[in-house]
Design a protein around this motif. Structure first.
Motif, PDB file in Angstrom:
ATOM      1  N   ILE A  49       0.866  -1.176   0.000  1.00  0.00           N
ATOM      2  CA  ILE A  49       0.000   0.000   0.000  1.00  0.00           C
ATOM      3  C   ILE A  49       0.906   1.231   0.000  1.00  0.00           C
ATOM      4  O   ILE A  49       1.768   1.374   0.858  1.00  0.00           O
ATOM      5  N   LEU A  50       0.734   2.086  -1.003  1.00  0.00           N
ATOM      6  CA  LEU A  50       1.641   3.216  -1.233  1.00  0.00           C
ATOM      7  C   LEU A  50       0.905   4.530  -1.048  1.00  0.00           C
ATOM      8  O   LEU A  50      -0.230   4.686  -1.525  1.00  0.00           O
ATOM      9  N   VAL A  51       1.541   5.483  -0.376  1.00  0.00           N
ATOM     10  CA  VAL A  51       0.994   6.823  -0.225  1.00  0.00           C
ATOM     11  C   VAL A  51       1.998   7.813  -0.807  1.00  0.00           C
ATOM     12  O   VAL A  51       3.195   7.757  -0.505  1.00  0.00           O
ATOM     13  N   GLY A  54       4.989  15.244  -5.376  1.00  0.00           N
ATOM     14  CA  GLY A  54       5.122  14.982  -6.798  1.00  0.00           C
ATOM     15  C   GLY A  54       3.870  14.378  -7.403  1.00  0.00           C
ATOM     16  O   GLY A  54       2.790  14.367  -6.799  1.00  0.00           O
ATOM     17  N   THR A  55       4.028  13.852  -8.613  1.00  0.00           N
ATOM     18  CA  THR A  55       2.923  13.235  -9.343  1.00  0.00           C
ATOM     19  C   THR A  55       3.396  11.918  -9.935  1.00  0.00           C
ATOM     20  O   THR A  55       4.379  11.885 -10.672  1.00  0.00           O
ATOM     21  N   LEU A  56       2.707  10.836  -9.604  1.00  0.00           N
ATOM     22  CA  LEU A  56       3.094   9.514 -10.094  1.00  0.00           C
ATOM     23  C   LEU A  56       2.003   8.898 -10.963  1.00  0.00           C
ATOM     24  O   LEU A  56       0.809   9.078 -10.700  1.00  0.00           O
ATOM     25  N   TYR A  57       2.435   8.178 -11.985  1.00  0.00           N
ATOM     26  CA  TYR A  57       1.551   7.284 -12.728  1.00  0.00           C
ATOM     27  C   TYR A  57       1.891   5.879 -12.247  1.00  0.00           C
ATOM     28  O   TYR A  57       3.039   5.426 -12.384  1.00  0.00           O
ATOM     29  N   VAL A  58       0.910   5.197 -11.644  1.00  0.00           N
ATOM     30  CA  VAL A  58       1.172   3.887 -11.049  1.00  0.00           C
ATOM     31  C   VAL A  58       0.157   2.872 -11.563  1.00  0.00           C
ATOM     32  O   VAL A  58      -0.930   3.237 -12.020  1.00  0.00           O
ATOM     33  N   VAL A  78      -3.245   8.086 -11.894  1.00  0.00           N
ATOM     34  CA  VAL A  78      -2.291   9.174 -11.647  1.00  0.00           C
ATOM     35  C   VAL A  78      -2.504   9.629 -10.211  1.00  0.00           C
ATOM     36  O   VAL A  78      -3.630   9.969  -9.818  1.00  0.00           O
ATOM     37  N   LEU A  79      -1.433   9.623  -9.427  1.00  0.00           N
ATOM     38  CA  LEU A  79      -1.518   9.977  -8.008  1.00  0.00           C
ATOM     39  C   LEU A  79      -0.970  11.370  -7.750  1.00  0.00           C
ATOM     40  O   LEU A  79       0.021  11.791  -8.369  1.00  0.00           O
ATOM     41  N   HIS A  80      -1.610  12.061  -6.811  1.00  0.00           N
ATOM     42  CA  HIS A  80      -1.157  13.363  -6.325  1.00  0.00           C
ATOM     43  C   HIS A  80      -0.918  13.251  -4.821  1.00  0.00           C
ATOM     44  O   HIS A  80      -1.360  12.276  -4.188  1.00  0.00           O
ATOM     45  N   PRO A  81      -0.203  14.204  -4.220  1.00  0.00           N
ATOM     46  CA  PRO A  81       0.101  14.105  -2.790  1.00  0.00           C
ATOM     47  C   PRO A  81      -1.135  13.786  -1.943  1.00  0.00           C
ATOM     48  O   PRO A  81      -2.186  14.400  -2.093  1.00  0.00           O
ATOM     49  N   GLY A  82      -0.991  12.788  -1.089  1.00  0.00           N
ATOM     50  CA  GLY A  82      -2.085  12.349  -0.239  1.00  0.00           C
ATOM     51  C   GLY A  82      -2.870  11.177  -0.800  1.00  0.00           C
ATOM     52  O   GLY A  82      -3.658  10.551  -0.092  1.00  0.00           O
ATOM     53  N   ASP A  83      -2.644  10.842  -2.075  1.00  0.00           N
ATOM     54  CA  ASP A  83      -3.342   9.709  -2.683  1.00  0.00           C
ATOM     55  C   ASP A  83      -2.694   8.392  -2.273  1.00  0.00           C
ATOM     56  O   ASP A  83      -1.482   8.331  -2.009  1.00  0.00           O
ATOM     57  N   VAL A  84      -3.505   7.349  -2.243  1.00  0.00           N
ATOM     58  CA  VAL A  84      -3.056   6.017  -1.836  1.00  0.00           C
ATOM     59  C   VAL A  84      -3.437   5.006  -2.907  1.00  0.00           C
ATOM     60  O   VAL A  84      -4.520   5.091  -3.496  1.00  0.00           O
ATOM     61  N   ALA A 123       7.452   8.884  -2.069  1.00  0.00           N
ATOM     62  CA  ALA A 123       6.350   8.042  -1.599  1.00  0.00           C
ATOM     63  C   ALA A 123       6.851   7.113  -0.499  1.00  0.00           C
ATOM     64  O   ALA A 123       8.046   6.793  -0.431  1.00  0.00           O
ATOM     65  N   PHE A 124       5.928   6.704   0.360  1.00  0.00           N
ATOM     66  CA  PHE A 124       6.203   5.673   1.355  1.00  0.00           C
ATOM     67  C   PHE A 124       5.226   4.527   1.102  1.00  0.00           C
ATOM     68  O   PHE A 124       4.086   4.751   0.683  1.00  0.00           O
ATOM     69  N   ALA A 125       5.687   3.318   1.367  1.00  0.00           N
ATOM     70  CA  ALA A 125       4.821   2.165   1.149  1.00  0.00           C
ATOM     71  C   ALA A 125       4.994   1.148   2.266  1.00  0.00           C
ATOM     72  O   ALA A 125       6.111   0.923   2.749  1.00  0.00           O
ATOM     73  N   GLY A 126       3.889   0.552   2.670  1.00  0.00           N
ATOM     74  CA  GLY A 126       3.912  -0.543   3.627  1.00  0.00           C
ATOM     75  C   GLY A 126       3.670  -1.853   2.901  1.00  0.00           C
ATOM     76  O   GLY A 126       2.936  -1.894   1.904  1.00  0.00           O
TER      77      GLY A 126
END
Length: 222
Positions: free
Chosen positions: A118-120, A124-128, A144-150, A171-174
Motif C-alpha cells: 500500500i503506497l501513499v 510529486g505526481t506519479l503514474y502507477v 495518476v496519483l497526487h500528494p495524499g493519494d493512496v 512516496a512511502f509504502a507498507g
C-alpha cells in the motif's frame, strides 16, 4: 437425520474447519527478535533472540528522512526497512519502504512474491499501476496519483510507478511481509545468472535473437 440434513451438516463443518485454518495461530510470546545466533529458537525463517536480551534498538530504525540517491539508470531509489534493518519485525508480517523518484524517473515493473503493498504519495505526481494475472486477461489497473493519494498493489502482481512530473517525487509504502522480496522483471528475465538461452527468450518475446543478446549484455552486468 435425513440425507439432506447430513450433507448440510458436513458442508457447514467443512466451512468452519476451513475458516479456522485461514487464520494465523495466536502468538505464543510477545515478540521474536531476529538473531543470527544458531542457539536461539527458530521461528518463521529466523532464530529468536533471548527475550531477556531484547532492547529498544531491536525495534528501531533511523534514516527515512534522508532522500535516496536517484542518480541511476531508472531514476529511483528504494530505501527498505524490513526485518534485516529492524530485527523486531520478525514474525510481525509488516515492513516499510521509502521511494525517491528523480523527475521522470521510475520504479520499473516488478513483483513482491511475499507481500501486498500500500503506497501513499507525499510529493510529486506519479503514474502507477499493476497488471492482473493471465486468468484475468492481464488487465491494467492504473491511476495518476497526487500528494495524499493512496494505491494498493496486490501480492504477486507486476506493478510500477513513474514520476510524470518535472520535480522529484516521494512516496512511502507498507508491505504485508517482514521481507516481501522483489523481482524486477527485466533484470530477472534478461539478467539471470546464468543467462537463459537467448533462443528461448527470442521466441517468448517475439524478438530477434540478437536483440535478446543485447538486452542480456545490458542487464546481465547490473
Amino acid at each position: 437425520m435425513t440425507v439432506s440434513h447430513s450433507l448440510m451438516f458436513i458442508a457447514i463443518l467443512g466451512l468452519v474447519i476451513s475458516l479456522t485454518n485461514a487464520y494465523d495461530p495466536s502468538p505464543l510470546q510477545d515478540f521474536c527478535v531476529a538473531i543470527d545466533d544458531l542457539n536461539g529458537v527458530f521461528v518463521n525463517g529466523r532464530f529468536c533472540k533471548d527475550p531477556r536480551r531484547v532492547n529498544p534498538e531491536d525495534f528501531f530504525f533511523s534514516g527515512l528522512n534522508i532522500p535516496g540517491n536517484t542518480d541511476n539508470q531508472v531514476g529511483s531509489n528504494v530505501t527498505t526497512v524490513n526485518v534485516d534493518q529492524i530485527p523486531g519485525l520478525n514474525t510481525m508480517g509488516i515492513s516499510l519502504v521509502r521511494i525517491d523518484y528523480a523527475p521522470y524517473g521510475q520504479n520499473p515493473p516488478h513483483t513482491h512474491p511475499r507481500g501486498s503493498e500500500i503506497l501513499v504519495l507525499i510529493k510529486g505526481t506519479l503514474y502507477v499501476g499493476f497488471v492482473s494475472s493471465n486468468q484475468d486477461n492481464n488487465r491494467l489497473f492504473a491511476k495518476v496519483l497526487h500528494p495524499g493519494d493512496v494505491f494498493v498493489f496486490p501480492i504477486g502482481m507486476i506493478h510500477f510507478q513513474v514520476n510524470i512530473g518535472k520535480i522529484p517525487a516521494l512516496a512511502f509504502a507498507g508491505l504485508s511481509s517482514q521481507n516481501a522480496g522483489v523481482i524486477t522483471i527485466a533484470n530477472a528475465v534478461f539478467g539471470s545468472n546464468p543467462l537463459i538461452y537467448p533462443e528461448v527468450l527470442a521466441r517468448a518475446f517475439q524478438l530477434d535473437v540478437n536483440i535478446v543478446k543485447e538486452l542480456q549484455a545490458k542487464f546481465g552486468s547490473i
